[in-house]
Scaffold this motif. Structure first.
Motif, PDB file in Angstrom:
ATOM      1  N   SER A  34     -15.802   3.443   0.041  1.00  0.00           N
ATOM      2  CA  SER A  34     -16.371   2.420   0.915  1.00  0.00           C
ATOM      3  C   SER A  34     -15.326   1.762   1.805  1.00  0.00           C
ATOM      4  N   GLY A  35     -14.043   2.001   1.534  1.00  0.00           N
ATOM      5  CA  GLY A  35     -12.984   1.301   2.249  1.00  0.00           C
ATOM      6  C   GLY A  35     -12.475   0.087   1.518  1.00  0.00           C
ATOM      7  N   GLY A  36     -13.052  -0.192   0.360  1.00  0.00           N
ATOM      8  CA  GLY A  36     -12.563  -1.292  -0.458  1.00  0.00           C
ATOM      9  C   GLY A  36     -11.452  -0.857  -1.383  1.00  0.00           C
ATOM     10  N   THR A  37     -10.809  -1.816  -2.011  1.00  0.00           N
ATOM     11  CA  THR A  37      -9.699  -1.531  -2.915  1.00  0.00           C
ATOM     12  C   THR A  37     -10.148  -0.673  -4.099  1.00  0.00           C
ATOM     13  N   ASP A  38     -11.319  -0.926  -4.619  1.00  0.00           N
ATOM     14  CA  ASP A  38     -11.751  -0.310  -5.871  1.00  0.00           C
ATOM     15  C   ASP A  38     -12.069   1.172  -5.694  1.00  0.00           C
ATOM     16  N   SER A  39     -13.003   1.483  -4.799  1.00  0.00           N
ATOM     17  CA  SER A  39     -13.394   2.883  -4.622  1.00  0.00           C
ATOM     18  C   SER A  39     -12.247   3.704  -4.053  1.00  0.00           C
ATOM     19  N   THR A  40     -11.437   3.104  -3.178  1.00  0.00           N
ATOM     20  CA  THR A  40     -10.296   3.826  -2.616  1.00  0.00           C
ATOM     21  C   THR A  40      -9.280   4.156  -3.706  1.00  0.00           C
ATOM     22  N   SER A  41      -9.079   3.245  -4.648  1.00  0.00           N
ATOM     23  CA  SER A  41      -8.144   3.498  -5.749  1.00  0.00           C
ATOM     24  C   SER A  41      -8.597   4.682  -6.583  1.00  0.00           C
ATOM     25  N   VAL A  42      -9.889   4.732  -6.916  1.00  0.00           N
ATOM     26  CA  VAL A  42     -10.419   5.836  -7.717  1.00  0.00           C
ATOM     27  C   VAL A  42     -10.256   7.155  -6.974  1.00  0.00           C
ATOM     28  N   ALA A  43     -10.617   7.186  -5.686  1.00  0.00           N
ATOM     29  CA  ALA A  43     -10.525   8.423  -4.911  1.00  0.00           C
ATOM     30  C   ALA A  43      -9.077   8.880  -4.753  1.00  0.00           C
ATOM     31  N   LEU A  44      -8.150   7.949  -4.572  1.00  0.00           N
ATOM     32  CA  LEU A  44      -6.740   8.320  -4.448  1.00  0.00           C
ATOM     33  C   LEU A  44      -6.200   8.910  -5.746  1.00  0.00           C
ATOM     34  N   LEU A  45      -6.585   8.333  -6.867  1.00  0.00           N
ATOM     35  CA  LEU A  45      -6.133   8.888  -8.145  1.00  0.00           C
ATOM     36  C   LEU A  45      -6.723  10.275  -8.378  1.00  0.00           C
ATOM     37  N   ALA A  46      -7.982  10.474  -7.979  1.00  0.00           N
ATOM     38  CA  ALA A  46      -8.579  11.803  -8.095  1.00  0.00           C
ATOM     39  C   ALA A  46      -7.829  12.803  -7.227  1.00  0.00           C
ATOM     40  N   GLY A  73     -17.607  -1.946 -11.141  1.00  0.00           N
ATOM     41  CA  GLY A  73     -17.052  -2.581 -12.325  1.00  0.00           C
ATOM     42  C   GLY A  73     -15.684  -3.176 -12.150  1.00  0.00           C
ATOM     43  N   ALA A  74     -15.022  -2.906 -11.025  1.00  0.00           N
ATOM     44  CA  ALA A  74     -13.664  -3.412 -10.859  1.00  0.00           C
ATOM     45  C   ALA A  74     -13.627  -4.938 -10.739  1.00  0.00           C
ATOM     46  N   ASP A  75     -14.610  -5.517 -10.071  1.00  0.00           N
ATOM     47  CA  ASP A  75     -14.591  -6.969  -9.866  1.00  0.00           C
ATOM     48  C   ASP A  75     -14.479  -7.730 -11.178  1.00  0.00           C
ATOM     49  N   PRO A  76     -15.362  -7.500 -12.150  1.00  0.00           N
ATOM     50  CA  PRO A  76     -15.216  -8.249 -13.399  1.00  0.00           C
ATOM     51  C   PRO A  76     -14.125  -7.717 -14.318  1.00  0.00           C
ATOM     52  N   VAL A 102      -4.930  -8.827  -8.544  1.00  0.00           N
ATOM     53  CA  VAL A 102      -3.502  -8.655  -8.295  1.00  0.00           C
ATOM     54  C   VAL A 102      -2.921  -7.523  -9.138  1.00  0.00           C
ATOM     55  N   VAL A 103      -3.399  -7.342 -10.357  1.00  0.00           N
ATOM     56  CA  VAL A 103      -2.860  -6.281 -11.212  1.00  0.00           C
ATOM     57  C   VAL A 103      -3.219  -4.917 -10.636  1.00  0.00           C
ATOM     58  N   LEU A 104      -4.439  -4.758 -10.149  1.00  0.00           N
ATOM     59  CA  LEU A 104      -4.845  -3.486  -9.549  1.00  0.00           C
ATOM     60  C   LEU A 104      -4.036  -3.205  -8.291  1.00  0.00           C
ATOM     61  N   ARG A 105      -3.825  -4.206  -7.469  1.00  0.00           N
ATOM     62  CA  ARG A 105      -3.057  -3.998  -6.234  1.00  0.00           C
ATOM     63  C   ARG A 105      -1.622  -3.584  -6.552  1.00  0.00           C
ATOM     64  N   ASP A 126       1.802   2.005  -4.544  1.00  0.00           N
ATOM     65  CA  ASP A 126       2.421   3.178  -3.929  1.00  0.00           C
ATOM     66  C   ASP A 126       1.395   4.105  -3.271  1.00  0.00           C
ATOM     67  N   LEU A 127       0.100   3.847  -3.478  1.00  0.00           N
ATOM     68  CA  LEU A 127      -0.938   4.730  -2.939  1.00  0.00           C
ATOM     69  C   LEU A 127      -1.831   4.050  -1.901  1.00  0.00           C
ATOM     70  N   LEU A 128      -2.193   2.803  -2.128  1.00  0.00           N
ATOM     71  CA  LEU A 128      -3.126   2.138  -1.221  1.00  0.00           C
ATOM     72  C   LEU A 128      -2.486   1.881   0.142  1.00  0.00           C
ATOM     73  N   PRO A 129      -3.190   2.186   1.233  1.00  0.00           N
ATOM     74  CA  PRO A 129      -2.693   1.801   2.557  1.00  0.00           C
ATOM     75  C   PRO A 129      -2.555   0.279   2.628  1.00  0.00           C
ATOM     76  N   PRO A 130      -1.564  -0.239   3.324  1.00  0.00           N
ATOM     77  CA  PRO A 130      -1.338  -1.687   3.363  1.00  0.00           C
ATOM     78  C   PRO A 130      -2.567  -2.487   3.786  1.00  0.00           C
ATOM     79  N   ARG A 131      -3.312  -1.953   4.747  1.00  0.00           N
ATOM     80  CA  ARG A 131      -4.478  -2.692   5.235  1.00  0.00           C
ATOM     81  C   ARG A 131      -5.523  -2.873   4.144  1.00  0.00           C
ATOM     82  N   ILE A 132      -5.683  -1.858   3.310  1.00  0.00           N
ATOM     83  CA  ILE A 132      -6.671  -1.952   2.222  1.00  0.00           C
ATOM     84  C   ILE A 132      -6.083  -2.694   1.029  1.00  0.00           C
ATOM     85  N   GLY A 133      -4.828  -2.426   0.708  1.00  0.00           N
ATOM     86  CA  GLY A 133      -4.207  -3.098  -0.421  1.00  0.00           C
ATOM     87  C   GLY A 133      -4.081  -4.595  -0.231  1.00  0.00           C
ATOM     88  N   GLY A 134      -4.063  -5.045   1.011  1.00  0.00           N
ATOM     89  CA  GLY A 134      -3.890  -6.463   1.270  1.00  0.00           C
ATOM     90  C   GLY A 134      -5.167  -7.223   1.558  1.00  0.00           C
TER      91      GLY A 134
END
Length: 606
Positions: free
Chosen positions: A216-228, A331-334, A497-500, A505-513
């Protein structure tokens, strides 16, 4: 939907699995000297479904053994030589029910409706369902009298002839994953390393032959896709077996998400050049589209059926490509954000000065008032029903939705029905589940059932060939976050903050921030504007006798109209959504076909 069924013929157990789902790999049957097991879903990992099912049978098939339940998304029936075991994993993604009479189980199925055909409706269930949208997965009650739900993490033991021997509840077997270790260092760095490891393991367990990731372009789904993508690049998958699935909005407020989506796709492609992007135009999708189908067809009322049109479109695209699993960021939010109920722990342990200081920090970081924070995370968890009554009195001001929260009786639910069938007791039970004696711990279990739209995934599984899976709700991830101290995860003004840090090392700055994401309110508003009159007409024309017995229909219609005008909030709208879904479900109850799909017989223990 019936994926497996256990019955008895002349006192001999007969275990069957749905043939189509078995061919798709959604149901696995294994046999050994210990007996036979049919597993809906997967145990251990998606790729090793057969090995996982065999390991489950080997571990539990030995007499007098009760090992801990393995990780996975599954419901299983084991017919052993001396006993029969019914079980579900702790996250309770795959349903499992049994019909019982006089202490004997007469049938087991993944479909409550198949077991309850012709049975009297259980009115206490509807009171529990209407207390909030978390009620279904953690209540033993089902819509049908005599049909019971096996709870998440529960093991039911039967004799070989179906006599009930015992039920081991969820909290007895809930343990932390042994791979979760204590942080190597006390600060954020150690917490981030632990979360990264747990999340990588969770993603790896869920990757199949062709994996789709919702992006979706959010931190959560992007993190999962990057790890995959990283796992595939490291040789843990085949080239080209990653699909990046997204909905694109060109108009309205959701169009602001497009730059983030583009950046996420580009970064994922950098790690997995062969990944296939599938971006669907979704401007024509609205909540409540084809609501009678989405709300009326499931085995049970589905409180989130209003949002099904968007998810269904994504599911269909993944199914057309032959994907066998779809990963989300749900599920990332909670789970990985700071736990606000830590303030409740400080208050109940007498650390009032520290609680006040941290509440001020929380208020400043979230741009909310100090009293709003203390009320939401200290006062309401301590006195949830009283707090809701006071709020309703203050905010109602002549409206149906004003001040309506999670537990208080909505005005359209008739008071006589509520008294007769235990609505107050259901509200107390629901509030205890949501908050418990230690709300900072109850948050994780309650969020597990709220975060993911799994009833839709289950209902569509046969046609799609996959289940949704949610790495952030993996037991290892939850265990990691449970044990982290509050100071390691809370930084004012910087959520997750822990997820970010874990994904830095993987999230683009615009999404990580980014700290704010556009919600899906646009789909809801458009849906009510488009379908509001249709929904009101549906309520007024409903003929099932339980609807008139349960609801003041005109008051419910007024609530729909108020929601159309923007009155209320997300809590009150959830109450409207779940009530509308129940009306449709009851109306369609007698119209649904009772013709069962062909089932594939398998060897049964005896």
């Amino acid at each position: 939907m019936e994926a497996l069924r256990l019955g008895w013929d002349g006192g001999v157990p007969k275990l069957r699995a749905a043939g189509a789902m078995a061919r798709q790999g959604l149901v696995t049957t294994v046999s050994s000297r210990a007996g036979t097991a049919v597993v809906a879903g997967w145990v251990g990992s998606v790729r090793e479904r057969v090995a996982g099912a065999r390991g489950l049978l080997d571990d539990w098939g030995r007499p007098q053994t009760a090992p801990r339940l393995p990780t996975g998304d599954y419901a299983a029936v084991l017919v052993c030589r001396d006993r029969i075991l019914l079980m579900r994993d702790e996250q309770a993604r795959i349903p499992l029910f049994f019909r019982e009479s006089g202490g004997r189980v007469t049938a087991v199925s993944t479909s409550a409706r198949h077991l309850g055909d012709g049975a009297e409706l259980e009115r206490r269930y509807f009171c529990r369902y209407l207390t909030g949208n978390m009620a279904q997965p953690h209540s033993e009650l089902t819509p049908f009298a005599g049909v019971h739900r096996i709870l998440g993490g529960e093991v039911v033991e039967l004799s070989i002839t179906g006599q009930m021997r015992g039920r081991v509840p969820r909290h007895v077997r809930q343990t932390h994953d042994p791979s979760v270790r204590a942080a190597d260092e006390p600060g954020l760095g150690g917490a981030a390393k632990d979360l990264r490891l747990a999340l990588e393991n969770a993603v790896g367990r869920r990757m199949g032959r062709m994996t789709a990731c919702h992006v979706s372009g959010g931190t959560d789904s992007t993190s999962v896709a990057l790890l995959a993508a990283r796992l595939l690049a490291a040789g843990q998958g085949q080239t080209g077996d990653l699909v990046l699935l997204a909905g694109r909005f060109k108009r309205g407020e959701l169009a602001a998400e497009q730059p983030y989506l583009d950046e996420a796709m580009a970064e994922i492609h950098r790690h997995a050049p062969a990944a296939r992007p599938v971006i669907l135009d979704a401007d024509d999708v609205a909540d409540f589209d084809d609501f009678q189908h989405h709300a009326g067809d499931p085995d049970e009322p589905h409180a989130h059926a209003f949002r099904a049109p968007f998810w269904s479109r994504l599911h269909a695209a993944a199914a057309d490509l032959g994907c066998d699993t779809l990963l989300t960021g749900c599920g990332a939010d909670p789970m990985v954000d700071a736990n606000p109920f830590h303030l409740h722990r400080l208050a109940r342990t007498g650390q009032l000065r520290q609680m006040t200081r941290q509440a001020r920090d929380w208020a400043a970081g979230s741009e909310r008032g100090l009293w709003d924070i203390v009320s939401a995370y200290v006062v309401q968890p301590a006195l949830p029903l009283a707090a809701e009554r006071v709020t309703a009195l203050v905010r109602r001001r002549g409206t149906v939705l004003g001040g309506l929260g999670n537990f208080a009786r909505p005005r359209w639910l008739r008071s006589g029905f509520a008294r007769a069938h235990g609505y107050r007791e259901a509200g107390i039970a629901e509030s205890r589940f949501v908050f418990g004696r230690k709300p900072e711990q109850s948050l994780y279990e309650a969020a597990n059932y709220l975060a993911a739209p799994d009833p839709l995934s289950w209902r569509r599984a046969r046609q799609d060939g996959f289940f949704l899976s949610h790495p952030f709700l993996d037991p290892e991830v939850v265990a990691t976050m449970r044990r982290l101290p509050a100071e390691a995860v809370f930084h004012p003004g910087r959520p997750k903050v822990v997820l970010r840090e874990a994904m830095a090392d993987l999230l683009p700055p615009r999404i990580g921030g980014r700290v704010v994401k556009v919600p899906f309110n646009q789909l809801y508003v458009r849906g009510l504007r488009t379908h509001g009159d249709e929904l009101i007409d549906l309520c007024r024309s409903a003929s099932h006798p339980l609807i008139a017995e349960m609801f003041d229909v005109e008051t419910l219609c007024r609530a729909v109209r108020e929601a159309q005008f923007g009155i209320g909030d997300s809590y009150s709208w959830d109450r409207v959504n779940s009530s509308l879904a129940l009306v449709v479900w009851l109306e369609r109850l007698d119209q649904r076909s009772r013709v069962r799909r062909a089932a594939m017989p398998v060897i049964a223990g005896s």
